[in-house]
Design an enzyme around this catalytic site. Structure first.
Site, PDB file in Angstrom:
ATOM      1  NE  ARG A 172      -0.860   2.025   4.960  1.00 54.48           N
ATOM      2  CZ  ARG A 172       0.177   1.212   4.686  1.00 54.48           C
ATOM      3  NH1 ARG A 172       1.199   1.664   4.016  1.00 54.48           N
ATOM      4  NH2 ARG A 172       0.156  -0.041   5.080  1.00 54.48           N
ATOM      5  CD  GLU A 223       8.354  -0.357  -2.724  1.00 57.37           C
ATOM      6  OE1 GLU A 223       7.231   0.113  -2.554  1.00 57.37           O
ATOM      7  OE2 GLU A 223       8.660  -1.522  -2.366  1.00 57.37           O
ATOM      8  CG  ASP A 224       6.804   2.566   0.252  1.00 58.87           C
ATOM      9  OD1 ASP A 224       7.569   1.705  -0.227  1.00 58.87           O
ATOM     10  OD2 ASP A 224       6.066   2.325   1.230  1.00 58.87           O
ATOM     11  CG  ASP A 246       2.362   0.834   7.425  1.00 59.59           C
ATOM     12  OD1 ASP A 246       3.237   0.633   6.558  1.00 59.59           O
ATOM     13  OD2 ASP A 246       1.932  -0.073   8.165  1.00 59.59           O
ATOM     14  CE  LYS A 280      -2.963  -2.349   3.223  1.00 56.51           C
ATOM     15  NZ  LYS A 280      -3.432  -2.292   4.634  1.00 56.51           N
ATOM     16  N   GLY A 281       2.107   1.107   0.409  1.00 60.68           N
ATOM     17  CA  GLY A 281       2.952   2.266   0.678  1.00 60.68           C
ATOM     18  C   GLY A 281       3.055   3.307  -0.425  1.00 60.68           C
ATOM     19  CG  ASP A 294      14.879  -1.074   5.353  1.00 55.24           C
ATOM     20  OD1 ASP A 294      16.057  -0.740   5.545  1.00 55.24           O
ATOM     21  OD2 ASP A 294      14.166  -1.547   6.252  1.00 55.24           O
TER      22      ASP A 294
HETATM   23  P1  IMP Z   1      12.860  -3.804   1.909  1.00 53.22           P
HETATM   24  O1  IMP Z   1      12.398  -5.071   1.278  1.00 53.22           O
HETATM   25  O2  IMP Z   1      13.641  -4.052   3.168  1.00 53.22           O
HETATM   26  O3  IMP Z   1      13.602  -2.890   0.956  1.00 53.22           O
HETATM   27  O4  IMP Z   1      11.591  -3.052   2.460  1.00 53.22           O
HETATM   28  C1  IMP Z   1      10.691  -2.466   1.625  1.00 53.22           C
HETATM   29  C2  IMP Z   1       9.325  -2.320   2.271  1.00 53.22           C
HETATM   30  O5  IMP Z   1       9.371  -2.293   3.712  1.00 53.22           O
HETATM   31  C3  IMP Z   1       8.763  -0.985   1.854  1.00 53.22           C
HETATM   32  O6  IMP Z   1       8.000  -1.116   0.683  1.00 53.22           O
HETATM   33  C4  IMP Z   1       7.935  -0.575   3.057  1.00 53.22           C
HETATM   34  O7  IMP Z   1       6.616  -1.086   2.951  1.00 53.22           O
HETATM   35  C5  IMP Z   1       8.610  -1.224   4.232  1.00 53.22           C
HETATM   36  N1  IMP Z   1       9.511  -0.273   4.910  1.00 53.22           N
HETATM   37  C6  IMP Z   1      10.862  -0.286   4.906  1.00 53.22           C
HETATM   38  N2  IMP Z   1      11.364   0.731   5.617  1.00 53.22           N
HETATM   39  C7  IMP Z   1      10.299   1.411   6.100  1.00 53.22           C
HETATM   40  C8  IMP Z   1      10.162   2.599   6.919  1.00 53.22           C
HETATM   41  O8  IMP Z   1      11.141   3.249   7.356  1.00 53.22           O
HETATM   42  N3  IMP Z   1       8.888   2.979   7.190  1.00 53.22           N
HETATM   43  C9  IMP Z   1       7.791   2.310   6.736  1.00 53.22           C
HETATM   44  N4  IMP Z   1       7.870   1.221   5.966  1.00 53.22           N
HETATM   45  C10 IMP Z   1       9.110   0.774   5.656  1.00 53.22           C
HETATM   46 MG    MG Z   2       4.560  -1.360   5.441  1.00 57.33          MG
END
Ligand code: IMP
Ligand code: MG
Length: 176
Positions: free
Chosen positions: A164, A98-99, A158, A42-43, A102
């Protein structure tokens, strides 16, 4: 664990001017081909909406919803597709919206998954990039802001489904 809104890292005006800049770049790069923007729910829902209004050339939109197993603030890298695309992307110019990146694990999985469907091109637009040292490398063509490795909320992001709707991006403060 309760979370509350901490320091504002990026205010609404900074976000809007960056989104306008990204829109202009996308519009220029895709002037000869219709771009299919794929928002990751949803981000990315708010970012996608603002970005869409800043692309003044033909574009199409679709969404995927994914869920990654993990804790409330860390992903595990195991991604499950909750809602797949409605559109067949074979031969299309796809731009993933993508939001935040990480660990990069979600996008790594998604890029491999979408690449396997034979798009004409596949690029990534991410509003935020944490650039965590232990993360996997993702080629992000359109990047909004690089931020420090802290958990942030707002503008689609979120904590436990909350915050959000904030028009800015802030740090989350967690009191155990
Ligand atoms: P990744 O797979 O670790 O890159 O994480 C990506 C997903 O984790 C993003 O699409 C977000 O939904 C969530 N996410 C990662 N970091 C944050 C944050 O600081 N705040 C909120 N959601 C996060
Ligand atoms: Mg999330």
């Amino acid at each position: 664990m309760e979370g509350k809104i901490g320091e504002i890292l990026i205010d609404s005006r900074q976000i809007q001017s960056k989104v306008a800049e990204l829109g202009r770049r996308i519009e220029t790069d895709y002037k000869d081909a219709t771009c299919l923007l794929v928002g990751i729910l949803k981000g990315a829902f708010i970012f996608m909406g603002d970005l869409a209004r800043n692309i003044h050339s033909p574009a199409e939109f679709d969404f995927m919803a994914v869920s990654s197993y993990g804790t409330r603030t860390k992903t595990s890298g195991v991604v499950r597709i909750i809602k797949d695309l409605d559109i067949d992307i074979t031969g299309q110019h796809v731009l993933i919206v993508e939001d935040i990146i990480d660990t990069g694990l979600t996008l790594k999985y998604l890029m491999a998954n979408l690449e396997a469907r034979g798009p004409a091109s596949l690029e990534v637009c991410a509003l935020l990039n944490k650039m965590v040292p232990q993360g996997v490398e993702i080629p992000v063509k359109y990047e909004g802001f690089r931020i420090e490795d802290v958990f942030v909320v707002g503008y689609g992001l979120d904590y436990d489904e909350k915050y959000r709707n904030l028009p800015y991006i802030a740090k989350l403060e967690i009191d155990a």
